[in-house]
Design an enzyme around this catalytic site. Sequence first.
Site, PDB file in Angstrom:
ATOM      1  CE  LYS A  64      -1.925   2.801   2.798  1.00 48.07           C
ATOM      2  NZ  LYS A  64      -1.790   3.963   1.968  1.00 48.07           N
ATOM      3  N   GLY A  93       7.127   4.751   8.074  1.00 50.56           N
ATOM      4  CA  GLY A  93       6.236   5.820   8.045  1.00 50.56           C
ATOM      5  C   GLY A  93       6.706   6.775   9.643  1.00 50.56           C
ATOM      6  CB  SER A  94       4.598   9.202  11.291  1.00 51.53           C
ATOM      7  OG  SER A  94       3.351   8.313  11.293  1.00 51.53           O
ATOM      8  CB  THR A  95       7.322   7.511  15.654  1.00 51.27           C
ATOM      9  OG1 THR A  95       8.742   7.612  15.027  1.00 51.27           O
ATOM     10  CG2 THR A  95       7.329   7.010  16.931  1.00 51.27           C
ATOM     11  CD  GLU A  96       0.048  10.610  14.960  1.00 56.45           C
ATOM     12  OE1 GLU A  96       0.976  11.319  14.219  1.00 56.45           O
ATOM     13  OE2 GLU A  96      -1.115  10.866  15.141  1.00 56.45           O
ATOM     14  CB  VAL A  97       1.171   5.624  11.494  1.00 56.13           C
ATOM     15  CG1 VAL A  97       0.800   4.722  10.749  1.00 56.13           C
ATOM     16  CG2 VAL A  97       0.337   7.016  11.178  1.00 56.13           C
ATOM     17  N   GLY A  98       3.387   4.058  13.473  1.00 58.05           N
ATOM     18  CA  GLY A  98       4.240   2.747  13.853  1.00 58.05           C
ATOM     19  C   GLY A  98       3.792   2.342  14.973  1.00 58.05           C
ATOM     20  CD  GLU A 156      13.694   0.661   8.996  1.00 58.64           C
ATOM     21  OE1 GLU A 156      14.136   1.492   9.395  1.00 58.64           O
ATOM     22  OE2 GLU A 156      14.401  -0.395   8.789  1.00 58.64           O
ATOM     23  CB  CYS A 208      13.345   8.710   7.680  1.00 59.54           C
ATOM     24  SG  CYS A 208      14.469   7.518   6.815  1.00 59.54           S
ATOM     25  CD  GLU A 214      10.167  12.621  11.204  1.00 62.84           C
ATOM     26  OE1 GLU A 214       9.240  11.951  11.605  1.00 62.84           O
ATOM     27  OE2 GLU A 214      11.272  12.020  10.541  1.00 62.84           O
TER      28      GLU A 214
HETATM   29  P1  NAD Z   1       2.607   8.277   7.760  1.00 63.52           P
HETATM   30  O1  NAD Z   1       2.940   7.335   8.859  1.00 63.52           O
HETATM   31  O2  NAD Z   1       1.547   9.019   7.909  1.00 63.52           O
HETATM   32  O3  NAD Z   1       2.099   7.156   6.651  1.00 63.52           O
HETATM   33  C1  NAD Z   1       2.811   6.221   6.155  1.00 63.52           C
HETATM   34  C2  NAD Z   1       2.029   5.157   5.508  1.00 63.52           C
HETATM   35  O4  NAD Z   1       1.246   4.586   6.475  1.00 63.52           O
HETATM   36  C3  NAD Z   1       1.122   5.576   4.311  1.00 63.52           C
HETATM   37  O5  NAD Z   1       0.984   4.727   3.337  1.00 63.52           O
HETATM   38  C4  NAD Z   1      -0.317   5.819   5.025  1.00 63.52           C
HETATM   39  O6  NAD Z   1      -1.328   5.629   4.392  1.00 63.52           O
HETATM   40  C5  NAD Z   1      -0.100   4.623   6.076  1.00 63.52           C
HETATM   41  N1  NAD Z   1      -1.130   4.921   7.323  1.00 63.52           N
HETATM   42  C6  NAD Z   1      -1.437   5.757   7.964  1.00 63.52           C
HETATM   43  N2  NAD Z   1      -2.160   5.469   8.925  1.00 63.52           N
HETATM   44  C7  NAD Z   1      -2.379   4.295   9.153  1.00 63.52           C
HETATM   45  C8  NAD Z   1      -2.993   3.168   9.818  1.00 63.52           C
HETATM   46  N3  NAD Z   1      -3.607   3.707  10.800  1.00 63.52           N
HETATM   47  N4  NAD Z   1      -2.652   1.755   9.512  1.00 63.52           N
HETATM   48  C9  NAD Z   1      -1.987   1.345   8.624  1.00 63.52           C
HETATM   49  N5  NAD Z   1      -1.336   2.336   7.661  1.00 63.52           N
HETATM   50  C10 NAD Z   1      -1.659   3.645   7.855  1.00 63.52           C
HETATM   51  O7  NAD Z   1       3.972   8.889   7.024  1.00 63.52           O
HETATM   52  P2  NAD Z   1       4.222   9.925   5.975  1.00 63.52           P
HETATM   53  O8  NAD Z   1       3.782  11.020   6.641  1.00 63.52           O
HETATM   54  O9  NAD Z   1       3.862   9.150   4.688  1.00 63.52           O
HETATM   55  O10 NAD Z   1       5.994   9.544   5.934  1.00 63.52           O
HETATM   56  C11 NAD Z   1       6.829  10.318   6.602  1.00 63.52           C
HETATM   57  C12 NAD Z   1       7.281   9.649   7.843  1.00 63.52           C
HETATM   58  O11 NAD Z   1       7.777   8.451   7.395  1.00 63.52           O
HETATM   59  C13 NAD Z   1       8.273  10.480   8.630  1.00 63.52           C
HETATM   60  O12 NAD Z   1       8.041   9.993   9.862  1.00 63.52           O
HETATM   61  C14 NAD Z   1       9.563   9.656   8.294  1.00 63.52           C
HETATM   62  O13 NAD Z   1      10.400   9.834   9.280  1.00 63.52           O
HETATM   63  C15 NAD Z   1       9.093   8.522   8.201  1.00 63.52           C
HETATM   64  N6  NAD Z   1       9.960   7.737   7.288  1.00 63.52           N
HETATM   65  C16 NAD Z   1      10.859   6.660   7.955  1.00 63.52           C
HETATM   66  C17 NAD Z   1      11.832   5.995   7.296  1.00 63.52           C
HETATM   67  C18 NAD Z   1      12.900   5.188   7.882  1.00 63.52           C
HETATM   68  O14 NAD Z   1      13.339   4.158   7.105  1.00 63.52           O
HETATM   69  N7  NAD Z   1      13.124   4.998   9.105  1.00 63.52           N
HETATM   70  C19 NAD Z   1      12.043   6.230   5.806  1.00 63.52           C
HETATM   71  C20 NAD Z   1      11.270   7.263   5.289  1.00 63.52           C
HETATM   72  C21 NAD Z   1      10.207   7.806   5.863  1.00 63.52           C
END
Ligand code: NAD
Length: 492
Positions: free
Chosen positions: A189, A242-247, A264, A298, A396
């Site tokens: 996705k 993605g973000s730590t919050e969603v992680g 990640e 990131c 961040e």
């Molecule tokens: P995000 O967490 O908002 O979204 C990332 C993905 O998760 C998107 O596909 C989104 O649709 C999906 N998502 C959102 N809510 C979800 C849920 N409840 N359940 C399942 N999936 C969900 O992040 P973003 O704004 O797209 O990206 C920026 C973030 O990604 C930053 O925090 C950045 O540091 C991080 N990032 C980390 C790395 C790494 O390797 N550590 C690399 C790139 C980006």
Amino acid sequence: MNRQTLTHPIRTQMFIDGRCAGSGDGRTFAVFDPATGDEIAQVPDATDADVDAAVFAARRAFEADTWRRLPPAARERLLLKLADLVEQHGDELAALETLNQGKLLGFSKMLEVGGSAQWLRYMAGWATKIEGSTVDLSLAFPPSVRYNASTRRVPVGVVAAIVPWNFPLLMAVWKIAPALACGCTVVLKPAEETPLTALRLAELAHEAGFPPGVFNVVTGRGETAGAALVRHPQIDKVTFTGSTEVGRIIGRQCASDLKRASLELGGKSPVIVLDDCDPRRAIEGAAGAIFFNHGQVCTAGSRLYVPRSRYDEIVGGIAQIARSTVLGSGFDAATQMGPLVSARHRDKVAGMIAQGRDEGGEIVAGGRASDRPGFFVEPTVIGNFDNRPLTVVAEEVFGPVLVAMPYDDVDEAIAAANASAYGLGASVWTSQLDRALRVIDGVEAGTVWVNTHNMVDPALPFGGFKASGIGREHGRAIIDAYTETKSVCIAY
Ligand code: NAD
């Protein structure tokens, strides 16, 4: 080159079980060109039923003998073929990425396309190198029986791969290439802002000859399609960037379901300049560490620690680079920094800059969203000479915003660098090896760079300490990420 380079029509359908698919209820959402704010496509807003169809397609493909039981060299060959196709369609993929994500066309070519081909080839090589070990047992009984014990690596199963919008094609490949090399099947996705290159990648994978259902792409929103994918009982492993919050949300769901998860997440990476550095190299390096990809990285070097005696020189030099940076479309050869990915993100970044100023930070360069159409924010340097507890130091931003702080001795800088919830990357700028090694010893980060920043490679493990994530990608570590160990014990 420009958007007219898109010789192929923009693919806007999902890819499920080897076929194009719209959403079950016909709903779509818009994706935009962030350099103009114009809508460029409508893509399906996947429903739970669409996610279900994609996961079951991946499950069927996993259970069949046509993927995981293929000779490893056959999986390797398909991944190599996909790498070739990515390169052959490189101009088109790069233009599509710049159109949808906003990054400079040169970076789309070099990193999104070139990096993806490189990662696909590197991971293809692992397919034929997955192996177990033989083990001599000590507790063998009864004494008359002998045992032959060994371990095998088996694919973890059906993988849900969820990726962000900052490197859309490359992040997709970071997930699918190792998963497929290990014999898993995948439902990917992409982020709702940037789904276009992932959809094209699925089409190219089909052309390469991947069996139906092995690699599926669903487009949809995080809270709906993403969440449905994560909680789906037929998913064995979630790999999320993605973000730590969603992680945290995904980690909680996976813990409850006892699903495997790799996370990640975000970062707040420190850049530590030592007083013996080459100043020009440190200034240009620190500017590149934060402004590369418009700060949407990131590992962006967003906290700068500078010796008090060199604060004005180093911070002034970076501010000069920020002020002279040319903003514009990623298609324009004169552009040095493109837009942020969305209006929402632009407003978030501008809001965090304003908050930093209100909390006592000094705007040394930039400081606001640009007036031009599209989603631009000026490259910004915030001075924090009094080391105030600014929100922009702790959280961040994911935009072109640097906060600079002075220090008096290196241990103090290391302690300040570590006083963060995150631990993804860090860099130290020095001409003395022993001083670099002391910082490497002291800094809590998944990757530490010396006289460089943001350098990643398929062979070098990548991931975070602390709130920056769980697990490692790339290198040999990917075998752990996408396989289970099966122990075998034979009595004879
Ligand atoms: P995000 O967490 O908002 O979204 C990332 C993905 O998760 C998107 O596909 C989104 O649709 C999906 N998502 C959102 N809510 C979800 C849920 N409840 N359940 C399942 N999936 C969900 O992040 P973003 O704004 O797209 O990206 C920026 C973030 O990604 C930053 O925090 C950045 O540091 C991080 N990032 C980390 C790395 C790494 O390797 N550590 C690399 C790139 C980006």
